[in-house]
Design a protein around this motif. Structure first.
Motif, mmCIF file in Angstrom:
data_model
loop_
_atom_site.group_PDB
_atom_site.id
_atom_site.type_symbol
_atom_site.label_atom_id
_atom_site.label_comp_id
_atom_site.label_asym_id
_atom_site.label_seq_id
_atom_site.Cartn_x
_atom_site.Cartn_y
_atom_site.Cartn_z
ATOM 1 N N ARG A 1 44.334 39.455 42.254
ATOM 2 C CA ARG A 1 44.773 39.315 43.645
ATOM 3 C C ARG A 1 45.963 38.369 43.761
ATOM 4 O O ARG A 1 46.875 38.595 44.548
ATOM 5 C CB ARG A 1 43.614 38.775 44.491
ATOM 6 C CG ARG A 1 42.563 39.829 44.793
ATOM 7 C CD ARG A 1 41.687 39.419 45.956
ATOM 8 N NE ARG A 1 40.567 38.600 45.508
ATOM 9 C CZ ARG A 1 39.308 39.035 45.440
ATOM 10 N NH1 ARG A 1 39.007 40.280 45.781
ATOM 11 N NH2 ARG A 1 38.355 38.242 45.045
ATOM 12 N N LEU A 2 45.926 37.325 42.978
ATOM 13 C CA LEU A 2 47.019 36.353 43.044
ATOM 14 C C LEU A 2 48.330 37.020 42.646
ATOM 15 O O LEU A 2 49.347 36.902 43.320
ATOM 16 C CB LEU A 2 46.734 35.188 42.096
ATOM 17 C CG LEU A 2 47.851 34.165 41.967
ATOM 18 C CD1 LEU A 2 48.174 33.555 43.325
ATOM 19 C CD2 LEU A 2 47.476 33.075 40.970
ATOM 20 N N GLN B 1 49.171 40.218 45.007
ATOM 21 C CA GLN B 1 49.257 39.904 46.433
ATOM 22 C C GLN B 1 48.516 40.937 47.283
ATOM 23 O O GLN B 1 48.862 41.158 48.430
ATOM 24 C CB GLN B 1 50.726 39.832 46.893
ATOM 25 C CG GLN B 1 51.554 38.817 46.146
ATOM 26 C CD GLN B 1 51.182 37.393 46.525
ATOM 27 O OE1 GLN B 1 50.071 36.944 46.264
ATOM 28 N NE2 GLN B 1 52.088 36.677 47.144
ATOM 29 N N ARG C 1 43.141 35.357 52.038
ATOM 30 C CA ARG C 1 44.247 36.308 52.153
ATOM 31 C C ARG C 1 43.737 37.749 52.293
ATOM 32 O O ARG C 1 44.208 38.657 51.619
ATOM 33 C CB ARG C 1 45.192 36.204 50.957
ATOM 34 C CG ARG C 1 45.794 34.807 50.726
ATOM 35 C CD ARG C 1 46.681 34.359 51.871
ATOM 36 N NE ARG C 1 47.480 33.179 51.546
ATOM 37 C CZ ARG C 1 47.113 31.914 51.801
ATOM 38 N NH1 ARG C 1 45.951 31.658 52.374
ATOM 39 N NH2 ARG C 1 47.919 30.915 51.490
ATOM 40 N N LEU D 1 41.527 30.654 40.322
ATOM 41 C CA LEU D 1 42.056 31.043 39.015
ATOM 42 C C LEU D 1 42.362 29.802 38.186
ATOM 43 O O LEU D 1 41.982 29.700 37.022
ATOM 44 C CB LEU D 1 43.340 31.859 39.205
ATOM 45 C CG LEU D 1 44.077 32.228 37.921
ATOM 46 C CD1 LEU D 1 43.173 33.048 37.008
ATOM 47 C CD2 LEU D 1 45.355 32.993 38.237
ATOM 48 N N SER E 1 42.472 32.388 45.902
ATOM 49 C CA SER E 1 42.575 33.106 44.630
ATOM 50 C C SER E 1 43.274 32.232 43.597
ATOM 51 O O SER E 1 42.821 32.111 42.455
ATOM 52 C CB SER E 1 43.350 34.418 44.810
ATOM 53 O OG SER E 1 42.605 35.319 45.584
ATOM 54 N N SER F 1 40.361 37.235 40.916
ATOM 55 C CA SER F 1 41.213 36.174 41.461
ATOM 56 C C SER F 1 42.620 36.297 40.886
ATOM 57 O O SER F 1 43.616 36.208 41.612
ATOM 58 C CB SER F 1 40.636 34.793 41.126
ATOM 59 O OG SER F 1 39.444 34.578 41.847
ATOM 60 N N ALA F 2 42.686 36.488 39.584
ATOM 61 C CA ALA F 2 43.997 36.619 38.932
ATOM 62 C C ALA F 2 44.723 37.859 39.441
ATOM 63 O O ALA F 2 45.916 37.821 39.758
ATOM 64 C CB ALA F 2 43.823 36.700 37.419
#
Lengths: 333, 333
Positions: free
Chosen positions: B53-54, B57, B115, A54, A50, B50-51
């Motif tokens: 999830r990053l 978490q 993840r 990003l 991720s 992506s953002a």
DNA sequence: TTGAAAGCGCTAACAT
DNA sequence: ATGTTAGCGCTTTCAA
């Protein structure tokens, strides 16, 4: 949480940039490289995709939206797409839209949220008809079924030709009352029907068609109803594997013999088509090629977005088997 | 690149935090909420997963690693998993490991990099035997095949019981020389064999088994070889759908009748099993339940990681069909 | 209820 | 060749 690039950097006594370079084969001295690799191994470090996506704005992922994973045609195609994708260093997200336009819309939205590089898609005719590629930030390659002409890349079977092939074959085997059973939800059914009609017309023979939902049950119901009518066909062309199975069910239940009472010819060389009686005559599609070519088209589109849209048309092969063994007499011309 | 939360915030005249709250149903006044929603619609904004999830978490994603997507058993299970996952607001990444331990390792690594919240996995026996769940940061639920006892959650068929069921059925139908053909790569084959052996032993009958690679071709080769021997069985128990198809091929090619020359009983109620002769006797697995239960186990594990590991054992149903119609005489006890 | 600002883990300038 | 640092787009404290 889990071990990150900073932990690796500290253990190896280098900066995070160096670790990143090692991971992406940037230029790093041999000495540091081994230290970093040891630290990675020791900590069991795995990069966070991720974060990587990003930051790099590169998803390295393609979406594959198929109509129905239970259909062996699509599982075969998806394996081909997967193989080709991994060879190109890409991942595949497989989505099953279930012949449902709502699910298709949902998955297209999801693909946008995942920021995939591109999508390979076999749409229902509803979605195909109103598809606006410019609404999406990724290129789309249609497979099996076409969208609006010229708006997206596509790889499809020569469906009219395949329909024609089956009809010509049946005529050559002496059949004259040739019915057609087609799916009502994809453009494929319509294209195959066109070939079917054209071939019959060319020989001055009448056509007789039914359209059904894309399920085995719908097909067997339709065929049962057909058999209840006074004047049913002596041969049937069926537009895909699911429907073909339904036709077999209906004929078997009715105690009719294939091809004695009704000849049967269809699409998709599924495992079971060889097992019905002494085999069913079908058009075998180049399933693996379809997947590979679709992936290649997508990759070349990503490399060169301004390329003119292309449509690749592949040919099916006629597998002549016992279900169309003929009416005894050879065919007149 | 694409429109982001900042663009929405500016158009709506609010802060990015407010937009974020609207998207996640946080507390926002009705007035601002509509303004934000209008801006979202107008710009066609789609969050970047992506953002998200990053930062959060939270992957909201589960991995499903199956042994073979061409096997209808796994496509059916995967549909069930997908349905259950979407009901729980989760996505599924479907991976096809192709009965290959290397690919399994590769996909497990990938799941770690993504993840994912958890993984549902049907391992080869190689991987099952050496699987160390503590090496992964996500919980794993095994399906169809078990890992090391007590180390992971699992949902499996009662395989010994199913094997027994088939043998008892064949014995009751008068068969005495009952051979067994089992896959050599999954624990499933071994477990089904155990039931097969136990039932035969209980009746004082001899067993005769062959182990083959999990492919239709391997099975038909093995059966062909078997038929070349002087004293082949009068009935065969076959441990899965792929192998069963191979057995049918070999018998058909050899011009043998089922069950006249050899009775056949197997696993998996695939579409084609109803089409061979007047049907093949099989154990039907509760495929949909297997998928749903696996997903439920995973979700409850995520809610409560300290729960003791559980194994759910489901029962198969015997579908008696013509391929085991009997040797004329009823069975003695 | 709303906004300002920090920071998720990583890559890519830029500096050295 | 290596390190420092900004910032990808978002969520989530923390203040107001």
């Amino acid at each position: 949480m889990s071990v990150k690039i900073k932990d690796v950097a500290e253990l190896a006594g280098v900066s995070v940039a160096t670790v990143s370079r090692v991971l992406s084969n940037g230029s790093v001295s041999a000495a540091l490289k081994t230290r970093v690799e040891e630290a990675v191994a020791q900590l069991g470090y795995r990069p966070n995709l991720s974060a990587r996506r990003l930051r790099s704005q590169l998803s390295q992922t393609v979406g594959l939206i198929v109509s129905d994973v239970r259909n062996p045609f699509f599982t075969a195609v998806s394996r081909a797409v997967e193989d080709a994708a991994y060879r190109a260093g890409m991942r595949v997200i497989l989505c099953n839209a279930d012949e449902d336009p709502d699910k298709e819309a949902m998955y297209l939205r999801l693909m946008q949220e995942e920021r995939v590089s591109g999508v390979i898609f076999s749409p229902t005719s509803v979605t195909a008809g109103r598809f606006r590629p410019e609404r999406f930030e990724f290129p789309v390659v249609m497979i099996d079924r076409e969208g609006p002409p010229g708006l997206t890349d596509a790889v499809v079977l020569d469906n009219p030709q395949a329909g024609r092939l089956l009809v010509e074959h049946l005529i050559a085997r002496g059949y004259r009352k040739i019915g057609g059973l087609f799916g009502n939800v994809s453009t494929t059914g319509a294209a195959r029907r066109a070939g079917y009609e054209a071939a019959l017309a060319q020989h001055g023979l009448p056509s007789s068609v039914r359209f059904v939902a894309p399920s085995t049950e719908a097909a067997s119901t339709a065929v049962r109803a057909w058999l209840a009518e006074p004047d049913w066909p002596d041969a049937l062309v069926v537009s895909n594997g699911l429907l073909l199975l339904g036709a077999v069910h209906a004929l078997t239940e009715a105690g009719l013999s294939i091809p004695g009472d009704m000849a049967l010819a269809g699409f998709d060389n599924d495992v079971w088509t060889g097992l019905v009686g002494h085999g069913l005559t079908v058009i075998e599609q180049p399933v693996y090629d379809i997947g590979v070519v679709a992936m290649e088209m997508l990759l070349s589109r990503l490399e060169n977005p301004s390329l003119a849209k292309r449509k690749v048309v592949l040919n099916g092969a006629l597998l002549e088997r016992a279900s169309t063994s003929g009416r005894g007499a050879a065919a007149p011309s």
